[in-house]
Design a protein around this motif. Sequence first.
Motif, mmCIF file in Angstrom:
data_model
loop_
_atom_site.group_PDB
_atom_site.id
_atom_site.type_symbol
_atom_site.label_atom_id
_atom_site.label_comp_id
_atom_site.label_asym_id
_atom_site.label_seq_id
_atom_site.Cartn_x
_atom_site.Cartn_y
_atom_site.Cartn_z
ATOM 1 N N PRO A 181 -0.849 8.302 -6.551
ATOM 2 C CA PRO A 181 -1.498 9.175 -5.539
ATOM 3 C C PRO A 181 -2.780 9.734 -5.757
ATOM 4 O O PRO A 181 -3.353 10.181 -4.800
ATOM 5 N N ARG A 188 -7.904 6.624 -5.085
ATOM 6 C CA ARG A 188 -8.419 6.536 -3.482
ATOM 7 C C ARG A 188 -8.623 5.134 -3.355
ATOM 8 O O ARG A 188 -9.293 4.396 -4.139
ATOM 9 N N LEU A 189 -7.926 4.865 -2.196
ATOM 10 C CA LEU A 189 -7.928 3.326 -1.630
ATOM 11 C C LEU A 189 -9.105 3.162 -0.648
ATOM 12 O O LEU A 189 -9.432 3.928 0.064
ATOM 13 N N GLY A 235 0.539 3.934 -3.022
ATOM 14 C CA GLY A 235 0.123 5.356 -2.905
ATOM 15 C C GLY A 235 1.099 6.350 -3.394
ATOM 16 O O GLY A 235 0.952 7.359 -3.841
ATOM 17 N N ARG A 236 2.436 5.841 -3.313
ATOM 18 C CA ARG A 236 3.492 6.815 -3.963
ATOM 19 C C ARG A 236 3.610 6.829 -5.361
ATOM 20 O O ARG A 236 3.559 7.726 -6.183
ATOM 21 N N LEU A 291 0.760 -1.285 0.102
ATOM 22 C CA LEU A 291 -0.028 0.039 0.009
ATOM 23 C C LEU A 291 0.908 1.277 -0.091
ATOM 24 O O LEU A 291 0.469 2.205 -0.545
#
Length: 159
Positions: free
Chosen positions: A118, A121-122, A114-115, A110
């Motif tokens: 970005p 949306r998780l 995310g990096r 994760l």
Amino acid sequence: MEARHLRYALTLAEHAHFGRAAGALGIAQPPLSKQIADLEREVGARLFDRTRQGVFPTAAGAAFLSRARRALDEITAASVDAARAARGETGRLRLGFIASALLKPLPDVLGRFGRERPDVRLELHEMATNRSTAALVAGELDVAIGLGRPRGVGAEQLV
């Protein structure tokens, strides 16, 4: 009205000359003149004054061109947004996982995700393997991390 009509009008305003505008657009001058005349008919107003010194927007033309520029910008942005979404760079990812995945590998995965994404949306949902299988089959999840092979109704459809 088509996007090309907006481009034609903006290019004509920029070059102030039908021949130069046609050259910039890569089309012949007569079709450009016809397209501008068709556009003016569709809008219901003369958009350009044609003079010996050049072609210049009328008041109606200036108002039209202002919105035409914004419309083309929005069309371009829509294409960019669609391409980004198709590549998985935007949107959402619904992930079901078993609690033990919080120990390994989920935090590392994760963090990297995310990096790299970005603008995605998780949505994280902790659930048992059989529940995550059912949620995948029902289209409520995009990805599931569970124990062993997926089992339950519809599990054979999963890849």
